[in-house]
Motif scaffolding. Structure first.
Motif: not given
Lengths: 191, 191
Positions: B19-27, B54-60, B91-94
């Motif tokens: 997750l440090a490498d790619d914070p946008f990996l899903t569970d 979702r929170e990780r994305i928003k923070a970034v 950008s990331i779109l869920e």
């Protein structure tokens, strides 16, 4: 072009003729044509029992929705006012402030794309159609409140590829054009 | 690729590295990598106090929104997780069921277009930027629930014309690509 200085009776007769010819003229467009106020046009319509534009559009759209195969009715952006399945279609989108950039009041490109794209799909004579390629051009900015008329024409079909040309107009002015290649899938989807 | 049969401690350490490498990996993606259940990943995250995606994305995203000049933050479709103004952005779109065709659950083309188009605008270093031309290709259907990552790169600027290339990925797979030509207007808009 209606003449200036018509009597009320003459104007109302002319107004009926114009709307018979193009039921999608707005009150603003009619007011401009007759050089009277929008309020005058509204009163004319009330006296003549002609419903407002939105109702006229809906009435015409109703019969077209029944023909659509490839897309859900709610998924068509704009009202479908004409449809010859596999050949051509027309939709009308009344743009709103919500569709526009806050800063400039210019309608965001994705809404015009959505109108054109969903119309391109709706005209396809297949159970499922997906957009493969689109080459699009925005020719002129559209401001919120403008009524957009999209006209789609199927120009070629090769096996499951459907070439659709869509033009979008604001009054007489072309504001957008796009060439779409859609892929139809008739048995359903498995990917 | 993390090995199978890791101890919980090893897995949690590896999970933090990933997750440090790619914070946008899903569970779901993490569960697949470790061959454990999604529930196990959730418990790991809770123990490690790593917030949900979702929170990780928003923070970034938060810090990137401050840089944007050409578009309102709410007008960006997806969360802006990286931005170098005038150069590139991500950008990331869920995607959700609401974005999909009811019949096929395939995400409607206009939503992917909107993500790509709004990102292309956001990367432009100007007060106003409008889409002029777009040549786009949908390479593979996207099903509702997938997380789309759009990457935009400004490839050329000529006077007020900005050439932006946008690729959209579902995991590692490219599902969409588009070449956009945007026109910037720095003094405001008059048409």
């Amino acid at each position: 072009m209606p003449k200036k200085g018509l009597s009320k009776k003459e104007r109302q007769k002319e107004l009926q003729n114009l709307l018979a010819d193009d039921p999608f003229l707005t009150d603003e467009e009619l007011a401009e044509k007759f050089r009277v106020s929008v309020q005058t046009i509204r009163l004319d319509r009330m006296e003549l029992r002609i419903p407002e534009l939105r109702e006229r559009i809906k009435a015409v759209a109703q019969e077209n929705y029944a023909k659509v195969k490839s897309i859900g009715i709610k998924e068509i952006i704009g009202e479908l006012v004409d449809l010859e399945l596999g050949k051509r279609g027309i939709s009308i989108l009344e743009t709103t402030e919500e569709m526009a950039f806050e800063k400039t009041k210019i309608v965001r490109g994705e809404f015009i794309f959505a109108q054109a794209n969903s119309l391109a799909i709706a005209v396809i004579d297949a159970n499922v159609a997906l957009t493969g390629v689109a080459n699009i051009k925005y020719k002129s900015p559209v401001f919120a409140g403008q009524k957009l008329i999209a006209k789609a024409e199927v120009t070629r079909v090769r096996q499951n590829k459907h070439f659709v040309f869509v033009r979008v107009y604001d009054r007489q002015k072309e504001v957008f054009r796009g060439k779409f290649i859609l892929v139809s899938i008739d048995g359903g989807v498995s990917v």
